[in-house]
Design a protein around this motif. Structure first.
Motif, PDB file in Angstrom:
ATOM      1  N   VAL A 169       0.332  16.619  10.236  1.00 40.76           N
ATOM      2  CA  VAL A 169      -0.224  15.521   9.457  1.00 40.76           C
ATOM      3  C   VAL A 169       0.460  14.246   9.938  1.00 40.76           C
ATOM      4  O   VAL A 169       1.695  14.182   9.999  1.00 40.76           O
ATOM      5  CB  VAL A 169       0.022  15.711   7.951  1.00 40.76           C
ATOM      6  N   VAL A 170      -0.324  13.244  10.302  1.00 44.31           N
ATOM      7  CA  VAL A 170       0.194  11.945  10.725  1.00 44.31           C
ATOM      8  C   VAL A 170      -0.036  10.968   9.583  1.00 44.31           C
ATOM      9  O   VAL A 170      -1.181  10.710   9.198  1.00 44.31           O
ATOM     10  CB  VAL A 170      -0.498  11.453  12.008  1.00 44.31           C
ATOM     11  N   VAL A 171       1.040  10.459   9.013  1.00 44.74           N
ATOM     12  CA  VAL A 171       0.983   9.539   7.871  1.00 44.74           C
ATOM     13  C   VAL A 171       1.459   8.186   8.376  1.00 44.74           C
ATOM     14  O   VAL A 171       2.594   8.055   8.841  1.00 44.74           O
ATOM     15  CB  VAL A 171       1.883  10.044   6.721  1.00 44.74           C
ATOM     16  N   CYS A 172       0.618   7.146   8.289  1.00 51.02           N
ATOM     17  CA  CYS A 172       0.972   5.908   9.001  1.00 51.02           C
ATOM     18  C   CYS A 172       0.403   4.660   8.360  1.00 51.02           C
ATOM     19  O   CYS A 172      -0.539   4.704   7.564  1.00 51.02           O
ATOM     20  CB  CYS A 172       0.475   5.987  10.450  1.00 51.02           C
ATOM     21  N   THR A 173       0.976   3.527   8.737  1.00 48.03           N
ATOM     22  CA  THR A 173       0.456   2.218   8.356  1.00 48.03           C
ATOM     23  C   THR A 173      -0.562   1.759   9.396  1.00 48.03           C
ATOM     24  O   THR A 173      -0.709   2.352  10.458  1.00 48.03           O
ATOM     25  CB  THR A 173       1.586   1.185   8.261  1.00 48.03           C
ATOM     26  N   ASP A 174      -1.238   0.656   9.090  1.00 47.03           N
ATOM     27  CA  ASP A 174      -2.256   0.160  10.025  1.00 47.03           C
ATOM     28  C   ASP A 174      -1.638  -0.414  11.292  1.00 47.03           C
ATOM     29  O   ASP A 174      -2.349  -0.658  12.269  1.00 47.03           O
ATOM     30  CB  ASP A 174      -3.176  -0.863   9.363  1.00 47.03           C
ATOM     31  N   GLY A 175      -0.322  -0.611  11.296  1.00 49.59           N
ATOM     32  CA  GLY A 175       0.331  -1.026  12.522  1.00 49.59           C
ATOM     33  C   GLY A 175       0.196  -0.001  13.626  1.00 49.59           C
ATOM     34  O   GLY A 175       0.262  -0.339  14.812  1.00 49.59           O
ATOM     35  N   LEU A 176       0.001   1.275  13.258  1.00 47.63           N
ATOM     36  CA  LEU A 176      -0.297   2.313  14.249  1.00 47.63           C
ATOM     37  C   LEU A 176      -1.797   2.510  14.410  1.00 47.63           C
ATOM     38  O   LEU A 176      -2.317   2.476  15.522  1.00 47.63           O
ATOM     39  CB  LEU A 176       0.351   3.643  13.856  1.00 47.63           C
ATOM     40  N   TYR A 191      -3.850  11.461   8.835  1.00 46.26           N
ATOM     41  CA  TYR A 191      -4.727  12.157   9.778  1.00 46.26           C
ATOM     42  C   TYR A 191      -4.271  13.606   9.922  1.00 46.26           C
ATOM     43  O   TYR A 191      -3.070  13.899   9.834  1.00 46.26           O
ATOM     44  CB  TYR A 191      -4.673  11.516  11.166  1.00 46.26           C
ATOM     45  N   TRP A 192      -5.221  14.497  10.185  1.00 49.56           N
ATOM     46  CA  TRP A 192      -4.929  15.881  10.519  1.00 49.56           C
ATOM     47  C   TRP A 192      -5.188  16.069  12.007  1.00 49.56           C
ATOM     48  O   TRP A 192      -6.266  15.755  12.506  1.00 49.56           O
ATOM     49  CB  TRP A 192      -5.819  16.827   9.718  1.00 49.56           C
ATOM     50  N   VAL A 193      -4.169  16.580  12.718  1.00 48.32           N
ATOM     51  CA  VAL A 193      -4.295  16.832  14.157  1.00 48.32           C
ATOM     52  C   VAL A 193      -3.884  18.276  14.414  1.00 48.32           C
ATOM     53  O   VAL A 193      -2.697  18.622  14.300  1.00 48.32           O
ATOM     54  CB  VAL A 193      -3.417  15.874  14.980  1.00 48.32           C
ATOM     55  N   PRO A 194      -4.825  19.169  14.740  1.00 49.28           N
ATOM     56  CA  PRO A 194      -4.473  20.574  14.975  1.00 49.28           C
ATOM     57  C   PRO A 194      -3.762  20.766  16.307  1.00 49.28           C
ATOM     58  O   PRO A 194      -3.918  19.968  17.240  1.00 49.28           O
ATOM     59  CB  PRO A 194      -5.840  21.276  14.975  1.00 49.28           C
ATOM     60  N   ASP A 195      -2.978  21.848  16.400  1.00 45.30           N
ATOM     61  CA  ASP A 195      -2.334  22.190  17.675  1.00 45.30           C
ATOM     62  C   ASP A 195      -3.382  22.434  18.754  1.00 45.30           C
ATOM     63  O   ASP A 195      -3.212  22.026  19.904  1.00 45.30           O
ATOM     64  CB  ASP A 195      -1.478  23.450  17.513  1.00 45.30           C
ATOM     65  N   ASP A 196      -4.447  23.126  18.378  1.00 50.90           N
ATOM     66  CA  ASP A 196      -5.544  23.406  19.298  1.00 50.90           C
ATOM     67  C   ASP A 196      -6.431  22.173  19.391  1.00 50.90           C
ATOM     68  O   ASP A 196      -7.218  21.894  18.491  1.00 50.90           O
ATOM     69  CB  ASP A 196      -6.344  24.610  18.797  1.00 50.90           C
ATOM     70  N   ARG A 197      -6.289  21.416  20.458  1.00 52.10           N
ATOM     71  CA  ARG A 197      -7.011  20.156  20.553  1.00 52.10           C
ATOM     72  C   ARG A 197      -8.504  20.340  20.854  1.00 52.10           C
ATOM     73  O   ARG A 197      -9.238  19.359  20.908  1.00 52.10           O
ATOM     74  CB  ARG A 197      -6.362  19.252  21.605  1.00 52.10           C
ATOM     75  N   THR A 198      -8.953  21.592  21.043  1.00 52.68           N
ATOM     76  CA  THR A 198     -10.399  21.809  21.138  1.00 52.68           C
ATOM     77  C   THR A 198     -11.022  21.830  19.748  1.00 52.68           C
ATOM     78  O   THR A 198     -12.237  21.701  19.609  1.00 52.68           O
ATOM     79  CB  THR A 198     -10.706  23.142  21.854  1.00 52.68           C
ATOM     80  N   ALA A 199     -10.201  21.997  18.707  1.00 52.14           N
ATOM     81  CA  ALA A 199     -10.668  21.908  17.328  1.00 52.14           C
ATOM     82  C   ALA A 199     -10.654  20.438  16.900  1.00 52.14           C
ATOM     83  O   ALA A 199      -9.851  19.639  17.392  1.00 52.14           O
ATOM     84  CB  ALA A 199      -9.787  22.739  16.410  1.00 52.14           C
ATOM     85  N   THR A 220       0.853  -1.179   0.000  1.00 52.35           N
ATOM     86  CA  THR A 220       0.000   0.000   0.000  1.00 52.35           C
ATOM     87  C   THR A 220       0.892   1.234   0.000  1.00 52.35           C
ATOM     88  O   THR A 220       2.104   1.135   0.195  1.00 52.35           O
ATOM     89  CB  THR A 220      -0.905   0.035   1.241  1.00 52.35           C
ATOM     90  N   ILE A 221       0.279   2.406  -0.199  1.00 53.77           N
ATOM     91  CA  ILE A 221       1.040   3.646  -0.158  1.00 53.77           C
ATOM     92  C   ILE A 221       0.151   4.764   0.356  1.00 53.77           C
ATOM     93  O   ILE A 221      -1.052   4.807   0.067  1.00 53.77           O
ATOM     94  CB  ILE A 221       1.595   4.005  -1.550  1.00 53.77           C
ATOM     95  N   VAL A 222       0.720   5.660   1.140  1.00 51.21           N
ATOM     96  CA  VAL A 222       0.075   6.916   1.523  1.00 51.21           C
ATOM     97  C   VAL A 222       1.165   7.966   1.580  1.00 51.21           C
ATOM     98  O   VAL A 222       2.286   7.686   2.029  1.00 51.21           O
ATOM     99  CB  VAL A 222      -0.680   6.809   2.866  1.00 51.21           C
ATOM    100  N   SER A 223       0.844   9.167   1.089  1.00 50.28           N
ATOM    101  CA  SER A 223       1.855  10.209   1.017  1.00 50.28           C
ATOM    102  C   SER A 223       1.219  11.553   1.316  1.00 50.28           C
ATOM    103  O   SER A 223       0.029  11.762   1.064  1.00 50.28           O
ATOM    104  CB  SER A 223       2.496  10.234  -0.372  1.00 50.28           C
ATOM    105  N   ALA A 224       2.016  12.459   1.863  1.00 51.54           N
ATOM    106  CA  ALA A 224       1.570  13.826   2.134  1.00 51.54           C
ATOM    107  C   ALA A 224       2.608  14.808   1.624  1.00 51.54           C
ATOM    108  O   ALA A 224       3.814  14.574   1.745  1.00 51.54           O
ATOM    109  CB  ALA A 224       1.347  14.036   3.632  1.00 51.54           C
ATOM    110  N   VAL A 225       2.133  15.899   1.044  1.00 51.06           N
ATOM    111  CA  VAL A 225       2.984  17.013   0.626  1.00 51.06           C
ATOM    112  C   VAL A 225       2.439  18.274   1.270  1.00 51.06           C
ATOM    113  O   VAL A 225       1.256  18.598   1.116  1.00 51.06           O
ATOM    114  CB  VAL A 225       3.003  17.169  -0.907  1.00 51.06           C
ATOM    115  N   VAL A 226       3.288  18.975   2.011  1.00 51.22           N
ATOM    116  CA  VAL A 226       2.917  20.241   2.642  1.00 51.22           C
ATOM    117  C   VAL A 226       3.649  21.367   1.928  1.00 51.22           C
ATOM    118  O   VAL A 226       4.880  21.393   1.869  1.00 51.22           O
ATOM    119  CB  VAL A 226       3.256  20.234   4.146  1.00 51.22           C
TER     120      VAL A 226
END
Length: 413
Positions: free
Chosen positions: A347-354, A278-286, A256-262
């Motif tokens: 951005v968290v880019v990961c395999t299903d092991g995580l 996954y997208w995880v904002p600094d402000d965890r209330t968002a 499989t493949i997953v990729s991110a470009v910022v």
């Protein structure tokens, strides 16, 4: 996605007589290979399925287990070292002298028994202990991105791969790239497939982005390049598919493949299979968000309205993937998407092991340290540890990419 073969139950390890746990591939006490002790004529069950038919049941639950003391790591701890060092590195030892000593014919001796020499597959010829490999644990950190990968506690090798880099856009601003690939364990050479795909995708993105290609177009081309690299493995001389080059080989290398470009102001992801971003904002209330949709049996059931997400992922067929890179894959359809986050985050880019231990966006956000954007390598290490503490039943690989990309000069990495 990678699954450990199910073994006949043994009453005791043949080396140290420690009673093994059900399904163990290696002894938790001494690391001996339990497959060598299987009764004659009894073969282990198969691995993961890549579409069609009913796969073997997953060897871990889809939901995160209750906190418990982690299983004993069957690897030689002294040869792995502490997971805290930073910098661009791919490590298999913690520094100092190699604990192995030379064996016969110039081959190293076993790190466990110090008697047997090591065969070409990386196992001790005396006690069967699996030796530390270069890919057992890898880490890399650049400005604006970091990644970590670990073999986990149950698999005999790491079939995941990653690549991280940075490239300048035509205006001189930086583009940060992270690619994560997960080898399909039921296919041949899954570790080679993931490595080839990760390298090819990164090279394609680093060539296209400085030319001014739109990130989504560059991402799509990168996935095609990764697919071609994996396909070529099935046609190498001596491979099982080489004798029938005009036919797609059923068990060709696959991943499989997953990729991110910022880039400044834009986050682009691309994928095929069930590795995720996954997208995880600094402000965890968002709210956090999952940016990808799995190519899997479970995702299809949910999309068709036939099952709830909880029901689908509790099914033994949940992780049968319906999209992958490989010569026996169906028509290649790269998935791409672009986003414009209105706040900083990672951005968290990961395999299903995580993500098997942090499946929802909310669970992933809880696992990501609050200072992830300023300490991406530390965050990648923490996330790998989260999976290992949860059981480490699969290889685990994660890249953490801060958004927006840090200012500065981007170049080759």
């Amino acid at each position: 996605m990678s699954q450990m073969p199910q073994l006949p139950q043994l009453s005791a390890c043949p080396t140290c007589e420690e009673p093994p746990q059900s399904g163990d591939h290696y002894c938790d006490n001494c690391g001996a290979d339990l497959t060598a002790a299987a009764p004659p004529g009894v073969a282990p069950a198969g691995g993961a399925s890549v579409g069609g038919g009913v796969p073997e049941p997953e060897d871990y639950p889809p939901a995160a287990p209750a906190p418990a003391p982690p299983a004993a790591d069957p690897r030689a701890a002294a040869a792995l070292g502490a997971p805290g060092a930073s910098g661009a590195a791919a490590r298999t030892s913690g520094g100092g002298a190699d604990p192995r000593v030379n064996g016969g014919a110039g081959r190293p001796r076993c790190v466990a028994c110090q008697e047997g020499t090591i065969d070409q597959d990386g196992y001790c010829e005396h006690c069967g202990h699996a030796q530390v490999r270069e890919r057992d644990h890898m880490e890399r950190e650049l400005e604006g991105v970091a990644a970590a990968s670990d073999r986990g506690l149950r698999h005999h090798r790491n079939e995941d791969a990653f690549s991280v880099s940075a490239a300048p856009l035509p205006d001189g601003s930086p583009a940060v790239v992270a690619v994560v690939c997960d080898g399909v364990s039921s296919a041949t050479r899954p570790d080679d497939a993931s490595a080839a795909a990760a390298h090819a995708a990164e090279a394609s993105l680093r060539a296209a982005l400085p030319r001014g290609a739109h990130p989504r177009q560059a991402m799509s081309e990168a996935i095609v390049a990764a697919a071609e690299a994996v396909n070529s493995l099935a046609l190498e001389p001596g491979s099982a598919a080489h004798e029938e080059q005009q036919q797609r080989h059923q068990n060709a290398p696959a991943c499989t493949i997953v990729s991110a470009v910022v880039t400044p102001g834009i986050l682009t992801v691309g994928w095929i299979g069930d590795s995720r971003a996954y997208w995880v904002p600094d402000d965890r209330t968002a709210p956090a968000a999952r940016l990808t949709e799995d190519d899997s049996w479970a995702a299809q059931m949910v999309a068709a309205g036939l099952m709830s997400e909880a029901e689908a992922y509790a099914d033994e067929r949940a992780h049968a993937i319906t999209g992958w890179l490989g010569a026996d894959a169906y028509e290649l359809e790269p998935h791409t998407a672009s986003f414009k986050p209105d706040r900083p985050g990672v951005v968290v880019v990961c395999t299903d092991g995580l993500w098997n231990y942090a499946e929802s966006a909310e669970e992933m956000a809880l696992a990501v340290p609050p200072d992830a954007r300023s300490r991406p390598l530390h965050s990648a290490q923490v996330l790998v540890g989260h999976a290992l503490d949860g059981g480490g039943h699969d290889n685990v690989t994660v890249a953490v990419v801060p958004f927006p990309a840090p200012p500065g000069r981007a170049g080759s990495a």
